[in-house]
Design a protein around this motif. Sequence first.
Motif, PDB file in Angstrom:
ATOM      1  N   LEU B  13       0.862  -1.183   0.000  1.00 10.99           N
ATOM      2  CA  LEU B  13       0.000   0.000   0.000  1.00 10.99           C
ATOM      3  C   LEU B  13       0.896   1.230   0.000  1.00 10.99           C
ATOM      4  O   LEU B  13       1.776   1.346   0.843  1.00 10.99           O
ATOM      5  N   LYS B  14       0.653   2.131  -0.937  1.00  8.15           N
ATOM      6  CA  LYS B  14       1.380   3.401  -0.911  1.00  8.15           C
ATOM      7  C   LYS B  14       0.450   4.444  -0.311  1.00  8.15           C
ATOM      8  O   LYS B  14      -0.660   4.660  -0.801  1.00  8.15           O
ATOM      9  N   VAL B  15       0.903   5.051   0.744  1.00  2.98           N
ATOM     10  CA  VAL B  15       0.070   6.011   1.459  1.00  2.98           C
ATOM     11  C   VAL B  15       0.655   7.409   1.271  1.00  2.98           C
ATOM     12  O   VAL B  15       1.869   7.591   1.363  1.00  2.98           O
ATOM     13  N   SER B  16      -0.218   8.376   0.976  1.00  2.59           N
ATOM     14  CA  SER B  16       0.241   9.767   0.850  1.00  2.59           C
ATOM     15  C   SER B  16      -0.350  10.584   1.991  1.00  2.59           C
ATOM     16  O   SER B  16      -1.149  10.077   2.782  1.00  2.59           O
ATOM     17  N   SER B  17       0.036  11.845   2.051  1.00  7.66           N
ATOM     18  CA  SER B  17      -0.472  12.713   3.126  1.00  7.66           C
ATOM     19  C   SER B  17      -1.964  12.959   2.967  1.00  7.66           C
ATOM     20  O   SER B  17      -2.624  13.422   3.888  1.00  7.66           O
ATOM     21  N   LYS B  18      -2.494  12.630   1.775  1.00  7.14           N
ATOM     22  CA  LYS B  18      -3.934  12.841   1.536  1.00  7.14           C
ATOM     23  C   LYS B  18      -4.750  11.564   1.635  1.00  7.14           C
ATOM     24  O   LYS B  18      -5.966  11.578   1.433  1.00  7.14           O
ATOM     25  N   SER B  19      -4.090  10.437   1.889  1.00 12.27           N
ATOM     26  CA  SER B  19      -4.828   9.168   2.002  1.00 12.27           C
ATOM     27  C   SER B  19      -5.715   9.205   3.241  1.00 12.27           C
ATOM     28  O   SER B  19      -5.238   9.549   4.323  1.00 12.27           O
ATOM     29  N   PRO B  20      -7.013   8.876   3.110  1.00 14.35           N
ATOM     30  CA  PRO B  20      -7.863   8.852   4.301  1.00 14.35           C
ATOM     31  C   PRO B  20      -7.514   7.634   5.167  1.00 14.35           C
ATOM     32  O   PRO B  20      -7.625   6.493   4.707  1.00 14.35           O
ATOM     33  N   PRO B  21      -7.076   7.857   6.412  1.00 15.07           N
ATOM     34  CA  PRO B  21      -6.610   6.761   7.256  1.00 15.07           C
ATOM     35  C   PRO B  21      -7.634   5.631   7.431  1.00 15.07           C
ATOM     36  O   PRO B  21      -7.251   4.464   7.451  1.00 15.07           O
ATOM     37  N   ALA B  22      -8.921   5.979   7.520  1.00 14.36           N
ATOM     38  CA  ALA B  22      -9.927   4.936   7.740  1.00 14.36           C
ATOM     39  C   ALA B  22      -9.997   3.988   6.538  1.00 14.36           C
ATOM     40  O   ALA B  22     -10.169   2.776   6.697  1.00 14.36           O
ATOM     41  N   SER B  23      -9.863   4.537   5.315  1.00 12.92           N
ATOM     42  CA  SER B  23      -9.899   3.689   4.119  1.00 12.92           C
ATOM     43  C   SER B  23      -8.676   2.780   4.074  1.00 12.92           C
ATOM     44  O   SER B  23      -8.777   1.587   3.766  1.00 12.92           O
ATOM     45  N   VAL B  24      -7.524   3.352   4.387  1.00 11.79           N
ATOM     46  CA  VAL B  24      -6.297   2.554   4.396  1.00 11.79           C
ATOM     47  C   VAL B  24      -6.409   1.470   5.462  1.00 11.79           C
ATOM     48  O   VAL B  24      -6.012   0.312   5.247  1.00 11.79           O
ATOM     49  N   ALA B  25      -7.005   1.846   6.601  1.00  6.58           N
ATOM     50  CA  ALA B  25      -7.177   0.884   7.694  1.00  6.58           C
ATOM     51  C   ALA B  25      -8.044  -0.296   7.249  1.00  6.58           C
ATOM     52  O   ALA B  25      -7.756  -1.456   7.573  1.00  6.58           O
ATOM     53  N   GLY B  26      -9.092   0.004   6.482  1.00  6.91           N
ATOM     54  CA  GLY B  26      -9.961  -1.064   5.970  1.00  6.91           C
ATOM     55  C   GLY B  26      -9.196  -2.006   5.057  1.00  6.91           C
ATOM     56  O   GLY B  26      -9.350  -3.227   5.128  1.00  6.91           O
ATOM     57  N   ALA B  27      -8.343  -1.423   4.228  1.00  2.00           N
ATOM     58  CA  ALA B  27      -7.537  -2.235   3.307  1.00  2.00           C
ATOM     59  C   ALA B  27      -6.566  -3.122   4.091  1.00  2.00           C
ATOM     60  O   ALA B  27      -6.411  -4.315   3.803  1.00  2.00           O
ATOM     61  N   ILE B  28      -5.927  -2.545   5.110  1.00  2.00           N
ATOM     62  CA  ILE B  28      -4.979  -3.314   5.937  1.00  2.00           C
ATOM     63  C   ILE B  28      -5.715  -4.480   6.591  1.00  2.00           C
ATOM     64  O   ILE B  28      -5.282  -5.640   6.514  1.00  2.00           O
ATOM     65  N   ALA B  29      -6.852  -4.169   7.231  1.00  2.00           N
ATOM     66  CA  ALA B  29      -7.607  -5.198   7.964  1.00  2.00           C
ATOM     67  C   ALA B  29      -8.035  -6.322   7.023  1.00  2.00           C
ATOM     68  O   ALA B  29      -7.933  -7.504   7.359  1.00  2.00           O
ATOM     69  N   GLY B  30      -8.493  -5.953   5.826  1.00  2.00           N
ATOM     70  CA  GLY B  30      -8.938  -6.952   4.856  1.00  2.00           C
ATOM     71  C   GLY B  30      -7.817  -7.901   4.467  1.00  2.00           C
ATOM     72  O   GLY B  30      -7.988  -9.126   4.449  1.00  2.00           O
ATOM     73  N   MET B  31      -6.651  -7.328   4.206  1.00  2.00           N
ATOM     74  CA  MET B  31      -5.521  -8.164   3.786  1.00  2.00           C
ATOM     75  C   MET B  31      -5.047  -9.052   4.926  1.00  2.00           C
ATOM     76  O   MET B  31      -4.779 -10.234   4.733  1.00  2.00           O
ATOM     77  N   ILE B  32      -4.939  -8.484   6.119  1.00  2.00           N
ATOM     78  CA  ILE B  32      -4.477  -9.279   7.272  1.00  2.00           C
ATOM     79  C   ILE B  32      -5.445 -10.447   7.507  1.00  2.00           C
ATOM     80  O   ILE B  32      -5.022 -11.582   7.754  1.00  2.00           O
ATOM     81  N   LYS B  33      -6.750 -10.181   7.422  1.00  2.00           N
ATOM     82  CA  LYS B  33      -7.750 -11.237   7.616  1.00  2.00           C
ATOM     83  C   LYS B  33      -7.586 -12.339   6.583  1.00  2.00           C
ATOM     84  O   LYS B  33      -7.826 -13.514   6.863  1.00  2.00           O
TER      85      LYS B  33
END
Lengths: 115, 115
Positions: B13-33
Amino acid sequence: MTHVQHTGEIGCLKVSSKSPPASVAGAIAGMIKDGVAVDIQAVGAGAVNQAVKAIAISRGFLSPIGIEIVCVPSFADIVIDGEFRTAIRFAVEPRDAAAAAQVSAGAAAQETPVE
Amino acid sequence: MTHVQHTGEIGCLKVSSKSPPASVAGAIAGMIKDGVAVDIQAVGAGAVNQAVKAIAISRGFLSPIGIEIVCVPSFADIVIDGEFRTAIRFAVEPRDAAAAAQVSAGAAAQETPVE
């Protein structure tokens, strides 16, 4: 692998955007080597960035002596000058702290006395 | 405790200063699961801050289903538009990935066949 015994102590480090990451890294490494868990608190993007750099640098100090660390970030509501702010808190601990706990639990289960 | 089987895959995942943290968090959680280890790359203090917030938020998504995650930050030299930059890379993984490896090694040692 070097086993780090947790003393149960927790060292707290407050990191600002002006904290030199290498110095903070030295403090982290020193505490972890002494078996002290480290809590790092940072408020604002600049401070969070310095804290993360410090953790990354401290890995380089600890890895050669067989200690791998992990960090767990969380939010913390704090009050600075009467204003509510959200800080990021990083719990830094040896990677095998969790593993060691599970392994010793497993070992204990097998140590059931055979009569 | 829910055991997460690593598939060996790594999601980036490439995260920028404009990435919404909640959306990135959803992506992280999905992949970890899904048993996928996650590598997050961030360049600059704003991006690193969003990445850390995303990891903290994803803990709230995963903790209720029994998955605790840890992260390991490191530096990475990358090239953006022909310029060398230093990125921060966060390896995000279930806490018991390391523990599980040690426990199963221990269990294997005790499974020596008794004849």
